[in-house]
Motif scaffolding. Structure first.
Motif, PDB file in Angstrom:
ATOM      1  N   ARG A 141       0.833  -1.205   0.000  1.00 27.10           N
ATOM      2  CA  ARG A 141       0.000   0.000   0.000  1.00 27.10           C
ATOM      3  C   ARG A 141       0.866   1.253   0.000  1.00 27.10           C
ATOM      4  NH1 ARG A 141      -2.607  -3.965   2.815  1.00 27.10           N
ATOM      5  NH2 ARG A 141      -4.776  -4.318   2.206  1.00 27.10           N
ATOM      6  N   ARG A 144      -2.470   7.356  -1.285  1.00 35.22           N
ATOM      7  CA  ARG A 144      -3.254   7.630  -2.488  1.00 35.22           C
ATOM      8  C   ARG A 144      -3.217   9.100  -2.873  1.00 35.22           C
ATOM      9  NH1 ARG A 144      -9.131   5.198  -1.709  1.00 35.22           N
ATOM     10  NH2 ARG A 144      -9.320   6.200  -3.753  1.00 35.22           N
ATOM     11  N   GLY A 148      -1.905  10.301  -6.318  1.00 32.82           N
ATOM     12  CA  GLY A 148      -2.857  10.997  -7.185  1.00 32.82           C
ATOM     13  C   GLY A 148      -2.297  12.307  -7.712  1.00 32.82           C
ATOM     14  N   THR A 340      -2.179   5.672 -13.965  1.00 29.78           N
ATOM     15  CA  THR A 340      -3.301   6.286 -13.255  1.00 29.78           C
ATOM     16  C   THR A 340      -4.303   5.238 -12.799  1.00 29.78           C
ATOM     17  OG1 THR A 340      -3.056   8.336 -14.516  1.00 29.78           O
ATOM     18  CG2 THR A 340      -5.157   7.983 -13.405  1.00 29.78           C
ATOM     19  N   HIS A 344      -4.728   4.272  -8.563  1.00 27.61           N
ATOM     20  CA  HIS A 344      -5.870   5.010  -7.997  1.00 27.61           C
ATOM     21  C   HIS A 344      -6.367   4.415  -6.682  1.00 27.61           C
ATOM     22  CE1 HIS A 344      -8.325   1.691  -9.540  1.00 27.61           C
ATOM     23  NE2 HIS A 344      -9.337   2.170  -8.839  1.00 27.61           N
ATOM     24  N   ASP A 345      -6.115   3.106  -6.451  1.00 26.79           N
ATOM     25  CA  ASP A 345      -6.658   2.472  -5.243  1.00 26.79           C
ATOM     26  C   ASP A 345      -5.676   2.442  -4.077  1.00 26.79           C
ATOM     27  OD1 ASP A 345      -4.908   0.689  -6.348  1.00 26.79           O
ATOM     28  OD2 ASP A 345      -6.236  -1.059  -6.250  1.00 26.79           O
ATOM     29  N   GLY A 346      -4.443   2.943  -4.294  1.00 25.58           N
ATOM     30  CA  GLY A 346      -3.479   3.016  -3.206  1.00 25.58           C
ATOM     31  C   GLY A 346      -2.836   1.707  -2.817  1.00 25.58           C
ATOM     32  N   GLU A 347      -2.944   0.687  -3.642  1.00 24.68           N
ATOM     33  CA  GLU A 347      -2.292  -0.579  -3.357  1.00 24.68           C
ATOM     34  C   GLU A 347      -1.934  -1.286  -4.660  1.00 24.68           C
ATOM     35  OE1 GLU A 347      -5.348  -2.465  -0.987  1.00 24.68           O
ATOM     36  OE2 GLU A 347      -5.985  -3.675  -2.702  1.00 24.68           O
ATOM     37  N   THR A 348      -0.989  -2.190  -4.558  1.00 24.79           N
ATOM     38  CA  THR A 348      -0.543  -2.904  -5.752  1.00 24.79           C
ATOM     39  C   THR A 348      -0.096  -4.313  -5.379  1.00 24.79           C
ATOM     40  OG1 THR A 348       0.935  -2.767  -7.682  1.00 24.79           O
ATOM     41  CG2 THR A 348       1.854  -2.124  -5.563  1.00 24.79           C
ATOM     42  N   GLU A 352      -0.049  -6.656 -11.127  1.00 22.70           N
ATOM     43  CA  GLU A 352      -0.066  -5.323 -11.720  1.00 22.70           C
ATOM     44  C   GLU A 352       1.313  -4.956 -12.258  1.00 22.70           C
ATOM     45  OE1 GLU A 352      -3.730  -3.126  -9.339  1.00 22.70           O
ATOM     46  OE2 GLU A 352      -1.661  -2.783  -8.665  1.00 22.70           O
TER      47      GLU A 352
END
Length: 376
Positions: A141, A144, A148, A340, A344-348, A352
């Protein structure tokens, strides 16, 4: 700080110190390419491909030493001054390579390396970060809000790079006074926006970018300054050899200067930051990793590109415009859209990372096979 926090910091600091020692040893080994490149230039100047390869490898450790020296100085100076130093010298290698290429009139190579750096940082670098970090940590995480802002700045960069091409298409002009005036004014806007972003990140909203633990630098300023000056001179020297051999190397390998600029030169100029970002991701510090990846792309578009436009009036045979190829603009747009959506969701996670790397490989293949006649 409690005893437990102090102990945790000690363990983390020891691990980081071990990593730094290993990194410095690797840099020392790669430094052997510096005398090799110099010897090839003076003893076998006709071997352009070998000179290009040796100078490219030589730039990697030198750029790493610039980053290391900047990190030490920023840690000692602290606060806004340290952050400003990091922001200024973070893209020193790209700026030096670009300036020397401009002096030789290789404006298309310079512009290709700019777009390649933007694409590579957000797709290749953050893709590697998400993949490597995701292998060790199922979900990572990051902030965000900060991410952004970074992707929004990238969108502004894409707009700044696209408008000159749209203007050229509608006005049916190329290289006219109106084109150069528009490009110069856009460069001013981008540079002013970059300064405003420094005020935002280093002054008014620095809490969004602060680390959980303060990095306590104990190294002296003198050796760091010497390292910074020496490495910068070395990068300038090796960049001169690199730029001087790029045209013959492209012909010998059957590659276009566009591909060499977008992929090879861009990777060389950003290699030190690539490594740092991946190391941070492996330590589960994704805020730092995404800040390096997205922040580097933002610096390229908002600081390095405008600076090179202004420098071109002083050192280049002709001023550099901001008219990029259609494929470059499409690639930048795809890169900005992809990062983007993923950020956008603040986690990876690692999948991904695979997706980002796949997009980069597809774009790189497109640049490799793009016919020369399609450049403009």
């Amino acid at each position: 700080m409690t005893c437990k926090d102090d102990a945790d910091y000690g363990v983390e600091h020891a691990a980081q110190k071990g990593t730094n020692i290993g990194s410095l040893r690797s840099l020392l080994i790669l430094l052997c390419a510096v005398p090799a490149a110099a010897a090839l230039k003076f003893l076998a100047p006709e071997h352009h491909t070998a000179i290009f390869a040796a100078s490219a490898v030589a730039i990697l450790p030198l750029a790493g030493y610039i980053g290391r020296a900047t990190e030490i100085l920023a840690g000692r100076l602290g606060g806004g001054l340290g952050g400003l130093l990091n922001a200024t010298f973070g893209n020193a290698a790209e700026l030096i390579i670009g300036a020397l290429a401009l002096r030789r009139g290789l404006t298309d190579l310079v512009k290709a390396s700019l777009t390649g750096s933007i694409i590579g940082n957000v797709l290749l670098v953050f893709g590697l970060c998400a993949f490597v970090g995701g292998i060790k940590h199922p979900v990572q995480r990051f902030n965000r809000t900060a991410a952004g802002l970074g992707t929004t700045m990238l969108l502004l960069s894409a707009i700044g790079l696209t408008v000159p091409a749209v203007f050229h298409f509608l006005a049916r002009t190329s290289g006219s006074a109106a084109d150069l005036t528009l490009d110069t004014e856009i460069a001013v806007v981008l540079l002013v926006t970059y300064v405003a972003s420094l005020v935002f990140t280093l002054k008014t909203h620095r809490n969004l970018y602060a680390s959980d633990k303060d990095e306590r630098s104990t190294e002296s300023i003198g050796p760091a300054l010497g390292m910074l000056v020496g490495a910068t001179i070395g990068v300038a020297w090796m960049s001169e050899l690199l730029v001087g051999s790029v045209a013959e190397t492209a012909r010998a390998l059957g590659m276009s200067e566009l591909f060499i600029g977008v992929v090879i030169v861009a990777i060389i100029g950003n290699a030190a930051e690539h490594y740092s970002a991946v190391v941070m991701a492996a330590r589960n510090q994704m805020d730092v990793a995404i800040s390096i990846a997205v922040g580097s792309s933002t610096q390229i578009a908002l600081f390095v590109a405008p600076t090179l436009v202004f420098l071109s009036y002083l050192i280049a045979p002709a001023p550099m415009d901001l008219l990029f190829t259609v494929f470059e603009l499409v690639a930048v747009g795809i890169a900005v859209l992809t990062i983007t959506l993923i950020a956008h969701d603040g986690e990876t996670h690692w999948m991904e990372g695979v997706q980002l790397l796949a997009v980069y490989v597809i774009l790189a293949m497109g640049f490799y096979f793009l016919p020369v006649r399609a450049f403009r």
